[in-house]
Design a protein around this motif. Structure first.
Motif, PDB file in Angstrom:
ATOM      1  N   MET A   4      46.271  52.795  79.324  1.00 30.76           N
ATOM      2  CA  MET A   4      46.659  54.084  78.763  1.00 30.76           C
ATOM      3  C   MET A   4      45.625  55.168  79.075  1.00 30.76           C
ATOM      4  SD  MET A   4      49.607  53.807  77.444  1.00 30.76           S
ATOM      5  CE  MET A   4      50.754  52.613  76.796  1.00 30.76           C
ATOM      6  N   HIS A  38      55.463  61.884  75.964  1.00 21.19           N
ATOM      7  CA  HIS A  38      56.149  61.125  77.006  1.00 21.19           C
ATOM      8  C   HIS A  38      55.598  61.598  78.358  1.00 21.19           C
ATOM      9  CE1 HIS A  38      59.923  59.800  74.566  1.00 21.19           C
ATOM     10  NE2 HIS A  38      58.840  59.855  73.803  1.00 21.19           N
ATOM     11  N   THR A  73      56.257  56.882  80.127  1.00 17.24           N
ATOM     12  CA  THR A  73      55.233  56.081  79.454  1.00 17.24           C
ATOM     13  C   THR A  73      54.821  56.860  78.209  1.00 17.24           C
ATOM     14  OG1 THR A  73      54.463  55.098  81.503  1.00 17.24           O
ATOM     15  CG2 THR A  73      52.950  55.072  79.640  1.00 17.24           C
ATOM     16  N   ILE A 101      46.321  56.859  82.338  1.00 13.08           N
ATOM     17  CA  ILE A 101      47.449  57.782  82.267  1.00 13.08           C
ATOM     18  C   ILE A 101      47.036  59.101  81.630  1.00 13.08           C
ATOM     19  CG2 ILE A 101      49.662  58.181  81.099  1.00 13.08           C
ATOM     20  CD1 ILE A 101      50.256  55.205  81.591  1.00 13.08           C
ATOM     21  N   TRP A 153      50.088  62.092  85.947  1.00 16.23           N
ATOM     22  CA  TRP A 153      50.972  61.765  84.826  1.00 16.23           C
ATOM     23  C   TRP A 153      51.211  63.045  84.042  1.00 16.23           C
ATOM     24  CZ3 TRP A 153      53.565  57.308  84.119  1.00 16.23           C
ATOM     25  CH2 TRP A 153      53.152  56.205  84.878  1.00 16.23           C
ATOM     26  N   ARG A 201      55.367  61.269  82.517  1.00 19.35           N
ATOM     27  CA  ARG A 201      56.097  60.735  83.671  1.00 19.35           C
ATOM     28  C   ARG A 201      55.248  60.936  84.926  1.00 19.35           C
ATOM     29  NH1 ARG A 201      61.514  62.813  85.624  1.00 19.35           N
ATOM     30  NH2 ARG A 201      60.662  61.948  87.535  1.00 19.35           N
TER      31      ARG A 201
END
Length: 331
Positions: free
Chosen positions: A1, A23, A49, A4, A10, A25
């Protein structure tokens, strides 16, 4: 995580207020360049994610300088955002949906303090640079304009260009879009009324009695009045730009905007390249002659456009809304 939340490929795409989660992507730089807007329609479907907002913020890393292109629609804002996709210097984000989610939450009656807190975090996540030293230039959807004062208060070091088309040009753009344009302006009016942007003395019944182009003009006036207030409140943090001047004097406008944004683009390469030579939304070659031909389609509506423009100027005068905004980018 942690990878991200700290990695700008992201995109913080959506916000879920029920679970206080972001959220993300996967959206590489090339996908940003190819997409007209950062919506699923243009990016394609992708499984997000989901990361708790507090976790994402703790791992986000230092933000880049933020710049905003705030606009009243149909005024070359997408073109400007594309111009600032310059690796090593800046990245332009075209209408990130997470900001629309916050507007939707606001319109549903969300708590203002919570929304402000989430907006602060969302801006921090959007401001993650793709490369060291880059600025991030955000072009929100124009429905987000009501949130502009809060965005500028939260980011006192940010700068914003307030971009608009002259009223007759805006009305012509709406008219030639047919039913889609007319539905859009009525939907915008409904949102603006909920956002408290209309103080022109008209009742709901008055608006029902207005034509579609009168509604379009009122939506434009509401945004113009807001831009005038932003210029007065935030002073040197903002500048204003007429899209017709941008198109007539692209080199001068881009030079001044790069200076204002403190982003040293190669202006000559930008204005002589594909960005100014292609349709910003559809990608095909688009010349001055093409633009003239496109506007020729407005001829059937010329009488209505002229009459509505005169009527709207009278409404603006009565309400104290300047048709020419202060703090122009080009003197």
């Amino acid at each position: 995580m942690s990878t991200i939340a700290s990695n700008p490929v992201w995109l913080p795409h959506r916000y879920d207020p029920q679970h206080d989660a972001i959220h993300f992507r996967h959206t590489p730089r090339a996908a940003h360049g190819a997409a007209t807007f950062l919506t699923d329609e243009y990016l394609g479907e992708a499984k997000p994610t989901i990361v708790a907002r507090t976790t994402a913020l703790a791992q986000a890393g230092p933000p880049a300088p933020l710049r905003f292109i705030l606009h009243s629609a149909f005024c070359c804002s997408t073109l400007l955002a594309r111009a600032f996709d310059a690796p090593g210097l800046a990245m332009g984000l075209k209408e990130p949906v997470i900001l629309n989610d916050l507007i939707g939450w606001q319109l549903r009656g969300g708590d203002g303090r919570q929304i402000a807190n989430v907006l602060d975090g969302s801006l921090a996540l959007l401001a993650r640079p793709f490369a060291p030293g880059e600025a991030v230039v955000i072009k929100p959807s124009n429905v987000c304009n009501a949130m502009a004062p809060l965005m500028l208060q939260l980011r006192p070091d940010a700068r914003a260009v307030l971009l608009y088309a002259p009223l007759p040009v805006f009305l012509g753009s709406v008219a030639r879009k047919g039913m889609d344009g007319r539905i859009w302006v009525r939907d915008l009016l409904l949102k603006q009324l909920k956002q408290g942007l209309h103080s022109f003395g008209f009742s709901g019944e008055d608006y029902l009695g207005q034509t579609d182009l009168q509604i379009a003009a009122m939506g434009w006036l509401a945004q113009h009045a807001l831009f005038a207030r932003l210029a007065a409140q935030f002073g040197q943090q903002v500048t204003t730009l007429d899209s017709e001047l941008l198109l007539a004097q692209p080199a001068a406008a881009m030079t001044a905007l790069c200076r204002f944004f403190d982003v040293p683009l190669d202006v000559q390469a930008v204005v002589s390249g594909s960005i100014f030579g292609r349709h910003s939304k559809f990608g095909q070659a688009f010349t001055t002659d093409d633009r003239t031909a496109e506007r020729a389609a407005e001829a059937a509506h010329a009488d209505e456009i002229a009459k509505v423009a005169i009527w709207a100027e009278a409404v603006a005068k009565a309400a104290g809304v300047p048709m020419q905004l202060p703090r122009p980018l080009l003197g």
